[in-house]
Design a protein around this motif. Structure first.
Motif, PDB file in Angstrom:
ATOM      1  N   ILE A   9     -24.471  24.911  20.133  1.00  0.00           N
ATOM      2  CA  ILE A   9     -24.370  23.966  21.249  1.00  0.00           C
ATOM      3  C   ILE A   9     -23.269  22.947  20.980  1.00  0.00           C
ATOM      4  O   ILE A   9     -22.430  22.675  21.850  1.00  0.00           O
ATOM      5  N   MET A  10     -23.226  22.394  19.787  1.00  0.00           N
ATOM      6  CA  MET A  10     -22.227  21.380  19.463  1.00  0.00           C
ATOM      7  C   MET A  10     -20.814  21.966  19.501  1.00  0.00           C
ATOM      8  O   MET A  10     -19.882  21.335  20.025  1.00  0.00           O
ATOM      9  N   LEU A  11     -20.635  23.159  18.959  1.00  0.00           N
ATOM     10  CA  LEU A  11     -19.313  23.775  18.953  1.00  0.00           C
ATOM     11  C   LEU A  11     -18.853  24.136  20.369  1.00  0.00           C
ATOM     12  O   LEU A  11     -17.684  23.930  20.721  1.00  0.00           O
ATOM     13  N   SER A  12     -19.762  24.666  21.184  1.00  0.00           N
ATOM     14  CA  SER A  12     -19.362  25.016  22.553  1.00  0.00           C
ATOM     15  C   SER A  12     -19.038  23.754  23.363  1.00  0.00           C
ATOM     16  O   SER A  12     -18.082  23.734  24.134  1.00  0.00           O
ATOM     17  N   THR A  13     -19.819  22.688  23.159  1.00  0.00           N
ATOM     18  CA  THR A  13     -19.529  21.431  23.847  1.00  0.00           C
ATOM     19  C   THR A  13     -18.184  20.867  23.385  1.00  0.00           C
ATOM     20  O   THR A  13     -17.369  20.438  24.208  1.00  0.00           O
ATOM     21  N   GLY A  14     -17.936  20.904  22.090  1.00  0.00           N
ATOM     22  CA  GLY A  14     -16.652  20.438  21.561  1.00  0.00           C
ATOM     23  C   GLY A  14     -15.489  21.259  22.101  1.00  0.00           C
ATOM     24  O   GLY A  14     -14.434  20.715  22.444  1.00  0.00           O
ATOM     25  N   ALA A  15     -15.677  22.577  22.192  1.00  0.00           N
ATOM     26  CA  ALA A  15     -14.616  23.447  22.725  1.00  0.00           C
ATOM     27  C   ALA A  15     -14.355  23.134  24.201  1.00  0.00           C
ATOM     28  O   ALA A  15     -13.196  23.095  24.633  1.00  0.00           O
ATOM     29  N   GLU A  16     -15.418  22.898  24.974  1.00  0.00           N
ATOM     30  CA  GLU A  16     -15.241  22.554  26.385  1.00  0.00           C
ATOM     31  C   GLU A  16     -14.521  21.215  26.537  1.00  0.00           C
ATOM     32  O   GLU A  16     -13.631  21.075  27.389  1.00  0.00           O
ATOM     33  N   VAL A  17     -14.879  20.248  25.714  1.00  0.00           N
ATOM     34  CA  VAL A  17     -14.215  18.938  25.764  1.00  0.00           C
ATOM     35  C   VAL A  17     -12.738  19.099  25.390  1.00  0.00           C
ATOM     36  O   VAL A  17     -11.859  18.522  26.038  1.00  0.00           O
ATOM     37  N   MET A  18     -12.449  19.898  24.382  1.00  0.00           N
ATOM     38  CA  MET A  18     -11.054  20.115  23.973  1.00  0.00           C
ATOM     39  C   MET A  18     -10.270  20.828  25.077  1.00  0.00           C
ATOM     40  O   MET A  18      -9.109  20.493  25.335  1.00  0.00           O
ATOM     41  N   ARG A  19     -10.880  21.825  25.740  1.00  0.00           N
ATOM     42  CA  ARG A  19     -10.197  22.508  26.842  1.00  0.00           C
ATOM     43  C   ARG A  19      -9.888  21.527  27.968  1.00  0.00           C
ATOM     44  O   ARG A  19      -8.787  21.535  28.528  1.00  0.00           O
ATOM     45  N   GLU A  20     -10.851  20.695  28.295  1.00  0.00           N
ATOM     46  CA  GLU A  20     -10.639  19.701  29.359  1.00  0.00           C
ATOM     47  C   GLU A  20      -9.558  18.710  28.945  1.00  0.00           C
ATOM     48  O   GLU A  20      -8.691  18.356  29.746  1.00  0.00           O
ATOM     49  N   THR A  21      -9.594  18.268  27.699  1.00  0.00           N
ATOM     50  CA  THR A  21      -8.578  17.338  27.208  1.00  0.00           C
ATOM     51  C   THR A  21      -7.204  17.983  27.244  1.00  0.00           C
ATOM     52  O   THR A  21      -6.227  17.360  27.673  1.00  0.00           O
ATOM     53  N   ARG A  22      -7.104  19.227  26.813  1.00  0.00           N
ATOM     54  CA  ARG A  22      -5.818  19.935  26.824  1.00  0.00           C
ATOM     55  C   ARG A  22      -5.314  20.105  28.252  1.00  0.00           C
ATOM     56  O   ARG A  22      -4.135  19.922  28.538  1.00  0.00           O
ATOM     57  N   ARG A  23      -6.222  20.434  29.163  1.00  0.00           N
ATOM     58  CA  ARG A  23      -5.831  20.598  30.560  1.00  0.00           C
ATOM     59  C   ARG A  23      -5.307  19.273  31.117  1.00  0.00           C
ATOM     60  O   ARG A  23      -4.274  19.242  31.795  1.00  0.00           O
ATOM     61  N   GLN A  24      -5.984  18.178  30.803  1.00  0.00           N
ATOM     62  CA  GLN A  24      -5.544  16.869  31.271  1.00  0.00           C
ATOM     63  C   GLN A  24      -4.195  16.492  30.646  1.00  0.00           C
ATOM     64  O   GLN A  24      -3.331  15.953  31.321  1.00  0.00           O
ATOM     65  N   LEU A  71     -15.050  14.849  31.516  1.00  0.00           N
ATOM     66  CA  LEU A  71     -15.429  14.804  30.100  1.00  0.00           C
ATOM     67  C   LEU A  71     -16.884  14.385  29.917  1.00  0.00           C
ATOM     68  O   LEU A  71     -17.599  14.951  29.095  1.00  0.00           O
ATOM     69  N   VAL A  72     -17.317  13.405  30.690  1.00  0.00           N
ATOM     70  CA  VAL A  72     -18.720  12.975  30.606  1.00  0.00           C
ATOM     71  C   VAL A  72     -19.635  14.122  31.038  1.00  0.00           C
ATOM     72  O   VAL A  72     -20.685  14.356  30.430  1.00  0.00           O
ATOM     73  N   GLY A  73     -19.231  14.863  32.062  1.00  0.00           N
ATOM     74  CA  GLY A  73     -20.017  16.019  32.505  1.00  0.00           C
ATOM     75  C   GLY A  73     -20.141  17.067  31.423  1.00  0.00           C
ATOM     76  O   GLY A  73     -21.227  17.626  31.198  1.00  0.00           O
ATOM     77  N   LYS A  74     -19.037  17.346  30.704  1.00  0.00           N
ATOM     78  CA  LYS A  74     -19.076  18.329  29.609  1.00  0.00           C
ATOM     79  C   LYS A  74     -20.000  17.840  28.501  1.00  0.00           C
ATOM     80  O   LYS A  74     -20.807  18.607  27.971  1.00  0.00           O
ATOM     81  N   CYS A  75     -19.891  16.559  28.152  1.00  0.00           N
ATOM     82  CA  CYS A  75     -20.761  16.015  27.100  1.00  0.00           C
ATOM     83  C   CYS A  75     -22.223  16.033  27.529  1.00  0.00           C
ATOM     84  O   CYS A  75     -23.111  16.363  26.731  1.00  0.00           O
ATOM     85  N   MET A  76     -22.479  15.688  28.775  1.00  0.00           N
ATOM     86  CA  MET A  76     -23.862  15.680  29.264  1.00  0.00           C
ATOM     87  C   MET A  76     -24.450  17.088  29.288  1.00  0.00           C
ATOM     88  O   MET A  76     -25.646  17.268  29.027  1.00  0.00           O
ATOM     89  N   ASN A  77     -23.630  18.088  29.617  1.00  0.00           N
ATOM     90  CA  ASN A  77     -24.120  19.475  29.548  1.00  0.00           C
ATOM     91  C   ASN A  77     -24.531  19.821  28.125  1.00  0.00           C
ATOM     92  O   ASN A  77     -25.562  20.474  27.904  1.00  0.00           O
ATOM     93  N   GLY A  78     -23.738  19.395  27.146  1.00  0.00           N
ATOM     94  CA  GLY A  78     -24.086  19.633  25.742  1.00  0.00           C
ATOM     95  C   GLY A  78     -25.374  18.925  25.360  1.00  0.00           C
ATOM     96  O   GLY A  78     -26.236  19.498  24.688  1.00  0.00           O
ATOM     97  N   TYR A  79     -25.509  17.660  25.788  1.00  0.00           N
ATOM     98  CA  TYR A  79     -26.745  16.921  25.483  1.00  0.00           C
ATOM     99  C   TYR A  79     -27.955  17.554  26.168  1.00  0.00           C
ATOM    100  O   TYR A  79     -29.050  17.590  25.606  1.00  0.00           O
TER     101      TYR A  79
END
Length: 189
Positions: free
Chosen positions: A89-104, A23-31
């Motif tokens: 950027i914000m929407l794609s980062t949010g979508a990636e975080v949600m996918r990771e959260t759903r996978r977890q 999750l931190v990696g996904k957020c850092m990619n967005g930042y």
């Protein structure tokens, strides 16, 4: 009673750590993308301000308002473009975080199901062992005692029946003996 073994707790902690890293990696990619967008915007602003015709300003003083006017007319378009990129950027980062959260969540759901199934299996096995112990410690001795009582009663009943039969035979013999003696004595006369 713990539902988790030490190995399961260790695996869960490792999975939690890996989830956090992902999750931190996904957020850092967005930042990082946002920082790149901001740097690109700053470079564009610097390049446009450097392209301002400084030689012509000294020759024509009325050129500055034209330049400012052209910059101000381009500002809403540039701000809208920046806003579109920022939102993307914000929407794609949010979508990636949600996918990771759903996978977890899905993987943890499977782990929780497995843990509950294991707990049910252990409880079933413990119940079966308890029933076996109960049968061995209570039911079997009671059955043995009952069988012994039945045998004693059967023996007593058969002995009582034999004694009753013998007594009955003795009574019949006692009754028949005087009758026979009386019959014999009556025949002799």
């Amino acid at each position: 009673m713990f539902f988790y073994s030490q190995q399961q707790i260790s695996d869960i902690n490792k999975a939690n750590y890996q989830s956090l890293v992902n999750l931190v990696g996904k957020c850092m990619n967005g930042y990082q993308k946002l920082a790149e967008l901001n740097m690109q915007t700053v470079r564009t602003i610097i390049d446009e301000s450097n392209n301002f015709p400084t030689d012509e300003i000294s020759e024509k003083s009325d050129n500055l308002p034209e330049w400012q006017s052209s910059m101000l007319t381009q500002f809403p378009e540039k701000a809208a473009s920046y806003n579109r990129h920022f939102r993307s950027i914000m929407l794609s980062t949010g979508a990636e975080v949600m996918r990771e959260t759903r996978r977890q969540y899905e993987s943890r759901g499977n782990q929780v199901d497995a843990i509950f199934e294991e707990a049910i299996e252990k409880a079933t096995a413990a119940t079966a062992r308890a029933v076996e112990r109960l049968a061995a410690n209570v039911v079997q001795p009671a059955q043995d005692s009952f069988d012994a009582t039945v045998k004693v009663e059967e023996r007593s009943s058969s002995e009582a029946f034999a004694q009753g039969t013998k007594a009955g035979d003795d009574v019949v013999a006692a009754i028949e003996a005087p009758v026979e003696t009386h019959t014999k004595s009556a025949n002799k006369r």
